[in-house]
Design a protein around this motif. Structure first.
Motif, PDB file in Angstrom:
ATOM      1  N   THR A   1       0.838  -1.209   0.000  1.00 57.86           N
ATOM      2  CA  THR A   1       0.000   0.000   0.000  1.00 57.86           C
ATOM      3  C   THR A   1       0.865   1.248   0.000  1.00 57.86           C
ATOM      4  O   THR A   1       1.786   1.389   0.817  1.00 57.86           O
ATOM      5  CB  THR A   1      -0.930   0.014   1.234  1.00 57.86           C
ATOM      6  OG1 THR A   1      -1.730  -1.164   1.230  1.00 57.86           O
ATOM      7  CG2 THR A   1      -1.833   1.235   1.197  1.00 57.86           C
ATOM      8  N   SER A   2       0.564   2.151  -0.901  1.00 64.31           N
ATOM      9  CA  SER A   2       1.294   3.419  -0.963  1.00 64.31           C
ATOM     10  C   SER A   2       1.023   4.230   0.298  1.00 64.31           C
ATOM     11  O   SER A   2      -0.118   4.363   0.736  1.00 64.31           O
ATOM     12  CB  SER A   2       0.831   4.214  -2.193  1.00 64.31           C
ATOM     13  OG  SER A   2       1.379   5.505  -2.198  1.00 64.31           O
TER      14      SER A   2
ATOM     15  N   ARG B   1      -2.197  13.395   4.519  1.00 64.43           N
ATOM     16  CA  ARG B   1      -1.830  12.201   3.758  1.00 64.43           C
ATOM     17  C   ARG B   1      -1.961  10.930   4.603  1.00 64.43           C
ATOM     18  O   ARG B   1      -2.183   9.846   4.060  1.00 64.43           O
ATOM     19  CB  ARG B   1      -0.402  12.352   3.233  1.00 64.43           C
ATOM     20  CG  ARG B   1      -0.265  13.387   2.117  1.00 64.43           C
ATOM     21  CD  ARG B   1       1.184  13.641   1.755  1.00 64.43           C
ATOM     22  NE  ARG B   1       1.892  14.302   2.844  1.00 64.43           N
ATOM     23  CZ  ARG B   1       3.176  14.669   2.790  1.00 64.43           C
ATOM     24  NH1 ARG B   1       3.885  14.396   1.695  1.00 64.43           N
ATOM     25  NH2 ARG B   1       3.747  15.273   3.815  1.00 64.43           N
TER      26      ARG B   1
ATOM     27  N   ALA C   1      -5.493  10.086   4.323  1.00 65.22           N
ATOM     28  CA  ALA C   1      -5.708   9.464   3.014  1.00 65.22           C
ATOM     29  C   ALA C   1      -5.277   8.000   3.031  1.00 65.22           C
ATOM     30  O   ALA C   1      -5.906   7.142   2.389  1.00 65.22           O
ATOM     31  CB  ALA C   1      -4.940  10.237   1.940  1.00 65.22           C
ATOM     32  N   LEU C   2      -4.198   7.685   3.776  1.00 66.75           N
ATOM     33  CA  LEU C   2      -3.755   6.295   3.890  1.00 66.75           C
ATOM     34  C   LEU C   2      -4.820   5.446   4.586  1.00 66.75           C
ATOM     35  O   LEU C   2      -5.080   4.305   4.185  1.00 66.75           O
ATOM     36  CB  LEU C   2      -2.437   6.232   4.662  1.00 66.75           C
ATOM     37  CG  LEU C   2      -1.942   4.828   5.040  1.00 66.75           C
ATOM     38  CD1 LEU C   2      -1.688   3.986   3.794  1.00 66.75           C
ATOM     39  CD2 LEU C   2      -0.678   4.920   5.899  1.00 66.75           C
TER      40      LEU C   2
ATOM     41  N   HIS D   1      -8.067   5.923   4.555  1.00 69.63           N
ATOM     42  CA  HIS D   1      -9.129   5.674   3.569  1.00 69.63           C
ATOM     43  C   HIS D   1      -8.675   4.640   2.532  1.00 69.63           C
ATOM     44  O   HIS D   1      -9.464   3.779   2.111  1.00 69.63           O
ATOM     45  CB  HIS D   1      -9.499   6.986   2.871  1.00 69.63           C
ATOM     46  CG  HIS D   1     -10.383   7.869   3.698  1.00 69.63           C
ATOM     47  ND1 HIS D   1     -11.628   7.488   4.125  1.00 69.63           N
ATOM     48  CD2 HIS D   1     -10.191   9.138   4.159  1.00 69.63           C
ATOM     49  CE1 HIS D   1     -12.186   8.467   4.817  1.00 69.63           C
ATOM     50  NE2 HIS D   1     -11.334   9.476   4.866  1.00 69.63           N
ATOM     51  N   ARG D   2      -7.400   4.708   2.126  1.00 75.69           N
ATOM     52  CA  ARG D   2      -6.883   3.791   1.117  1.00 75.69           C
ATOM     53  C   ARG D   2      -6.898   2.352   1.640  1.00 75.69           C
ATOM     54  O   ARG D   2      -7.273   1.412   0.921  1.00 75.69           O
ATOM     55  CB  ARG D   2      -5.464   4.216   0.739  1.00 75.69           C
ATOM     56  CG  ARG D   2      -4.929   3.572  -0.546  1.00 75.69           C
ATOM     57  CD  ARG D   2      -3.546   4.114  -0.885  1.00 75.69           C
ATOM     58  NE  ARG D   2      -3.571   5.568  -1.018  1.00 75.69           N
ATOM     59  CZ  ARG D   2      -2.846   6.411  -0.278  1.00 75.69           C
ATOM     60  NH1 ARG D   2      -2.018   5.931   0.634  1.00 75.69           N
ATOM     61  NH2 ARG D   2      -2.938   7.710  -0.461  1.00 75.69           N
ATOM     62  N   LEU D   3      -6.504   2.184   2.890  1.00 70.88           N
ATOM     63  CA  LEU D   3      -6.515   0.847   3.479  1.00 70.88           C
ATOM     64  C   LEU D   3      -7.939   0.301   3.575  1.00 70.88           C
ATOM     65  O   LEU D   3      -8.192  -0.875   3.287  1.00 70.88           O
ATOM     66  CB  LEU D   3      -5.871   0.880   4.867  1.00 70.88           C
ATOM     67  CG  LEU D   3      -4.357   1.129   4.916  1.00 70.88           C
ATOM     68  CD1 LEU D   3      -3.904   1.353   6.356  1.00 70.88           C
ATOM     69  CD2 LEU D   3      -3.599  -0.051   4.309  1.00 70.88           C
ATOM     70  N   ARG D   4      -8.864   1.149   3.991  1.00 68.71           N
ATOM     71  CA  ARG D   4     -10.237   0.686   4.200  1.00 68.71           C
ATOM     72  C   ARG D   4     -10.979   0.436   2.888  1.00 68.71           C
ATOM     73  O   ARG D   4     -11.801  -0.491   2.805  1.00 68.71           O
ATOM     74  CB  ARG D   4     -11.001   1.728   5.023  1.00 68.71           C
ATOM     75  CG  ARG D   4     -10.559   1.820   6.472  1.00 68.71           C
ATOM     76  CD  ARG D   4     -11.239   2.981   7.179  1.00 68.71           C
ATOM     77  NE  ARG D   4     -10.921   2.993   8.610  1.00 68.71           N
ATOM     78  CZ  ARG D   4     -11.272   3.973   9.432  1.00 68.71           C
ATOM     79  NH1 ARG D   4     -11.933   5.027   8.967  1.00 68.71           N
ATOM     80  NH2 ARG D   4     -10.964   3.903  10.715  1.00 68.71           N
ATOM     81  N   GLU D   5     -10.699   1.237   1.881  1.00 73.04           N
ATOM     82  CA  GLU D   5     -11.511   1.193   0.665  1.00 73.04           C
ATOM     83  C   GLU D   5     -10.867   0.411  -0.470  1.00 73.04           C
ATOM     84  O   GLU D   5     -11.579  -0.099  -1.348  1.00 73.04           O
ATOM     85  CB  GLU D   5     -11.811   2.621   0.208  1.00 73.04           C
ATOM     86  CG  GLU D   5     -12.612   3.423   1.235  1.00 73.04           C
ATOM     87  CD  GLU D   5     -12.615   4.911   0.926  1.00 73.04           C
ATOM     88  OE1 GLU D   5     -12.161   5.288  -0.176  1.00 73.04           O
ATOM     89  OE2 GLU D   5     -13.051   5.699   1.790  1.00 73.04           O
ATOM     90  N   HIS D   6      -9.520   0.326  -0.481  1.00 65.70           N
ATOM     91  CA  HIS D   6      -8.853  -0.285  -1.638  1.00 65.70           C
ATOM     92  C   HIS D   6      -7.957  -1.473  -1.272  1.00 65.70           C
ATOM     93  O   HIS D   6      -7.839  -2.419  -2.064  1.00 65.70           O
ATOM     94  CB  HIS D   6      -8.015   0.761  -2.376  1.00 65.70           C
ATOM     95  CG  HIS D   6      -8.801   1.945  -2.846  1.00 65.70           C
ATOM     96  ND1 HIS D   6      -9.724   1.863  -3.862  1.00 65.70           N
ATOM     97  CD2 HIS D   6      -8.821   3.238  -2.414  1.00 65.70           C
ATOM     98  CE1 HIS D   6     -10.276   3.061  -4.054  1.00 65.70           C
ATOM     99  NE2 HIS D   6      -9.751   3.905  -3.193  1.00 65.70           N
ATOM    100  N   THR D   7      -7.298  -1.440  -0.109  1.00 62.91           N
ATOM    101  CA  THR D   7      -6.351  -2.497   0.234  1.00 62.91           C
ATOM    102  C   THR D   7      -7.033  -3.717   0.837  1.00 62.91           C
ATOM    103  O   THR D   7      -6.837  -4.856   0.376  1.00 62.91           O
ATOM    104  CB  THR D   7      -5.287  -1.962   1.211  1.00 62.91           C
ATOM    105  OG1 THR D   7      -4.577  -0.890   0.587  1.00 62.91           O
ATOM    106  CG2 THR D   7      -4.316  -3.061   1.604  1.00 62.91           C
TER     107      THR D   7
END
Length: 740
Positions: free
Chosen positions: A456-457, A488, A491-492, A494-500
């Motif tokens: 994950t970025s 940021r 944003a991480l 949200h990225r973990l919850r929604e995409h990772t």
């Protein structure tokens, strides 16, 4: 009822004073034995971060988790990898493990603590596990741990407490801020009353109420999560309203003494008139704070409960302790009689001169009433720039980097961020509940999630998977590349919850959640943003309803609610400029721009609406009294403003001094409340009450007092300032005329 209460207390002054002092001493003793408990723990029922927290209960963690003691040496100092440093740190660890409340200490030289030693060899940390919850960690506990770490310091290693340890060590007494507020208030009251004993009376009542309310709040922290800022905000508001409420009543008492009333009657009628208005205004503040329960958050309930307790105690002290003190001091509180100059010989035979021109607020009131449109537009224009800034207000997250330089929390944050990267100060906790126990860390259900987290970025590092004893729950620590309060990092999350996590857990029966402090703060702000419109609507409705009950005028109630919004907007605008924009960072002792947590504007809105009601009640009660006496709307507005302008501005000046005294605190949140409340109160008492309220009432004319017939029959007769006997001011206003 209020007159009876005031007379009962005035007839038994020593008994009433002794009861209040006994309550104060008892609470102080209880706090001395049990301590005053606070915690920064935030729970958000129904949120993803709360689900992660609940899942992590499957692990046998200590009550407060692992607390860091940061170890640091300078670049040219002793490396922590040297044998001498290793021996000193391990000796300190053994001493720490022997202290009370310490369950375990992990050093950076053990396999379990290997990640706690920076690559440069000059920064590391000890992980201390305690049997205490965060609320129970006190400054004495921290000092005991620091004493145990003396072997490391003797070797030239700097030891700095972090986490909950830093919060406890950095916690300071509010005494200096309160002393500043009290000294400023005493100076203002001395100028107004010209008698030190009269100036000291409101302070004495407020201090007793403050001591009792802080004792109650401190003990409340043992049964519910109470943030440290809650007690500070309560002290700020309780001291301000306590002085103001006593000031309003003392002013009425002195007027009644000047009119020839006996001391006991004057004390009783004071509570029946101004005391009744105090009860109404205090109830309005408490009702506005109670609306925060709509937020559905324990944090909001605690932050509303603390100042609510302070206002309730201040109100009770004004209604009972104050009349007892008034009876004890009696005519020593009476105004200094004005000495008329001797008449010149033959003056009685000469024609009398015209009455002296109006002065002070009487002159201002007449001047404003003669030019209503001009001052209405000027007053509205004054709020234009703050309102534009308030439109840019956004919620953010505070972290250790926003604390004042020199504090333990800020120093530990900077040392760790410099050595390990900014994300180490706010790691995320990812939990995964499995449908069946995992065979071990190499189980495919575990490794698939671990690989996704590492890819994950924005994730700087992912710790090894930890399995609960039953193998049903897995936990990873994810260290972001950015600071906890950085957008940021949000944003991480949200990225973990929604995409990772969804792709690797979908259709597997696994339940993955993202927690940790940054995720919790993000969920808190989003929940607050969702509930903000509902809270604002309820506060407006409560304020409008209470004013409608008090003054039986829909227009007066609606106008007051709308004008109060201007003071709130100005406070929000000033906060936006000074904190997120960073215009006030240097003067306020901050390192740079500081985000505003979501609960600050929400709590401030409820508090400010309640405080504005105080001034609105005292101004409008005087205007209505004059209106009932004469039926002349313009004259009633002038009379009401002339009569109350001085006391309202004096009360506001006292409150502003009290609020600004808290700028000495290191906590940015306390600074926000101090500046925001001071700004709003100052503008509310001058521009709003001095310009906008009188000009709108003059322009509306008799429509101010329009009341539909059905509503007239439905509303009760309240008489906020008491009955006729209590509201008549001898020599100032004729007795009110009952309209048919």
């Amino acid at each position: 009822m209020f007159v009876t209460l005031g007379r009962w207390c005035a007839r038994r002054p020593k008994r009433v004073v002794a009861a209040w002092l006994l309550l104060l001493v008892s609470l102080a003793a209880a706090v001395g034995v049990l301590g005053s408990a606070t915690t920064e723990t935030v729970s958000i029922p129904g949120s993803d971060s709360q689900a992660a927290h609940d899942a992590a209960l499957a692990f046998a963690d200590s009550a407060s988790g692992r607390q860091p003691l940061v170890l640091h040496t300078t670049a040219d100092g002793l490396p922590l990898t040297s044998d001498r440093a290793r021996d000193a740190v391990q000796e300190a660890a053994r001493a720490l493990a022997a202290r009370d409340h310490v369950l375990a200490v992990t050093t950076p030289y053990e396999p379990a603590g290997g990640a706690a030693l920076a690559r440069d060899g000059h920064t590391a940390y000890l992980a201390v596990e305690l049997d205490l919850a965060g609320r129970d960690i006190t400054a004495d506990v921290v000092h005991d741990l620091m004493d145990a770490a003396e072997p490391a310091e003797a070797a030239g290693i700097e030891v700095i407490p972090g986490g909950n340890l830093a919060e406890a060590a950095d916690k300071k007494s509010t005494r200096s801020s309160e002393v500043i507020g009290l000294v400023a208030a005493f100076a203002v009251l001395c100028v107004g009353f010209r008698k030190p004993v009269a100036a000291a009376l409101p302070l004495a009542t407020a201090v007793v109420g403050l001591g009792i309310s802080l004792g109650v709040i401190g003990l409340t922290g043992h049964v519910m999560d109470m943030p440290s800022s809650g007690a500070t905000i309560a002290a700020m508001i309780g001291l301000g309203v306590g002085i103001d409420y006593s000031l309003f009543c003392l002013t009425r008492f002195r007027e009644l003494l000047s009119a020839g009333r006996p001391v006991e009657d004057a004390a009783a009628l004071t509570i029946g008139a101004s005391g009744k208005a105090v009860a109404f205004a205090g109830t309005a503040v408490i009702a506005a704070l109670a609306s925060l329960a709509l937020g559905g958050l324990p944090l909001l309930r605690a932050l509303a409960l603390a100042p609510g307790i302070a206002v309730l105690v201040a109100m009770a002290a004004t209604l009972t302790l104050l009349p007892a003190l008034l009876a004890l001091l009696g005519r020593r509180l009476a105004p200094v009689p004005a000495v008329a100059p001797p008449a010149a010989p033959g003056a009685a035979d000469r024609p009398q001169a015209s009455p002296p021109p109006a002065r002070g607020w009487a002159r201002i009131a007449r001047h404003v009433a003669d030019r209503p449109w001009r001052y209405l537009l000027a007053g509205l224009a004054f709020f234009l720039l703050p309102a534009l800034a308030a439109a840019q207000l956004s919620f953010g997250q505070l972290d250790g980097g926003d604390k004042s330089p020199g504090t333990y929390g800020r120093t530990a944050y900077d040392r760790l961020a410099s050595a390990f990267g900014p994300g180490v100060n706010g790691p995320l906790q990812v939990t995964d509940t499995l449908p069946k126990p995992a065979s071990g860390p190499a189980d495919p259900a575990v490794t698939s999630v671990g690989r996704a987290l590492k890819d994950t970025s924005g994730a700087a590092a992912v710790g090894p998977a930890q399995l609960s004893r039953d193998g049903r729950t897995v936990r990873w620590q994810v260290t972001p590349t950015t600071a906890p309060g950085d957008p940021r990092t949000a944003a991480l999350v949200h990225r973990l919850r929604e995409h990772t996590l969804p792709p690797v857990t979908r259709n597997t029966g696994q339940e993955a959640h993202v927690g940790g402090v940054p995720a919790t703060q993000l969920d808190l702000n989003e929940r607050l943003a969702q509930r903000l419109p509902a809270v604002i609507g309820v506060v407006l409705a409560i304020a409008g309803l209470l004013l409608l009950l008090a003054f039986r005028s829909p227009l007066v109630a609606a106008k007051a609610a709308v004008l109060n919004l201007l003071s709130v907007a100005a406070a929000y605008g000033v906060l936006t400029a000074l904190f997120p924009w960073g215009w006030g960072a240097a003067p306020l002792g901050l390192g740079g721009p500081v985000p505003i947590p979501g609960y600050v504007p929400l709590l401030m809105f409820a508090v400010l609406f309640g405080l504005s009601m105080d001034y609105e009640v005292f101004l409008l009660s005087a205007v209505r009294e004059a209106w009932l006496a004469s039926g002349d709307n313009r004259g009633a507005v002038i009379t009401g403003l002339a009569r109350t302008g001085s006391i309202i501005t004096s009360a506001a000046l006292i409150m502003v001094c009290v609020f600004l005294g808290y700028l000495l605190w290191d906590d940015p949140v306390v600074k926000m409340f101090g500046i925001g409340l001071a700004t709003a109160v100052a503008l509310d008492a001058t521009v709003v009450r001095g310009l906008l309220v009188p000009t709108t009432m003059v322009l509306l004319g008799r429509a101010n007092w329009w009341l539909p017939g059905p509503l007239d029959r439905l509303l009760p007769q309240m008489h906020v300032e008491g009955g006729e006997e209590a509201v008549v001011r001898t020599g100032a206003v004729p007795e009110p005329v009952r309209n048919a």
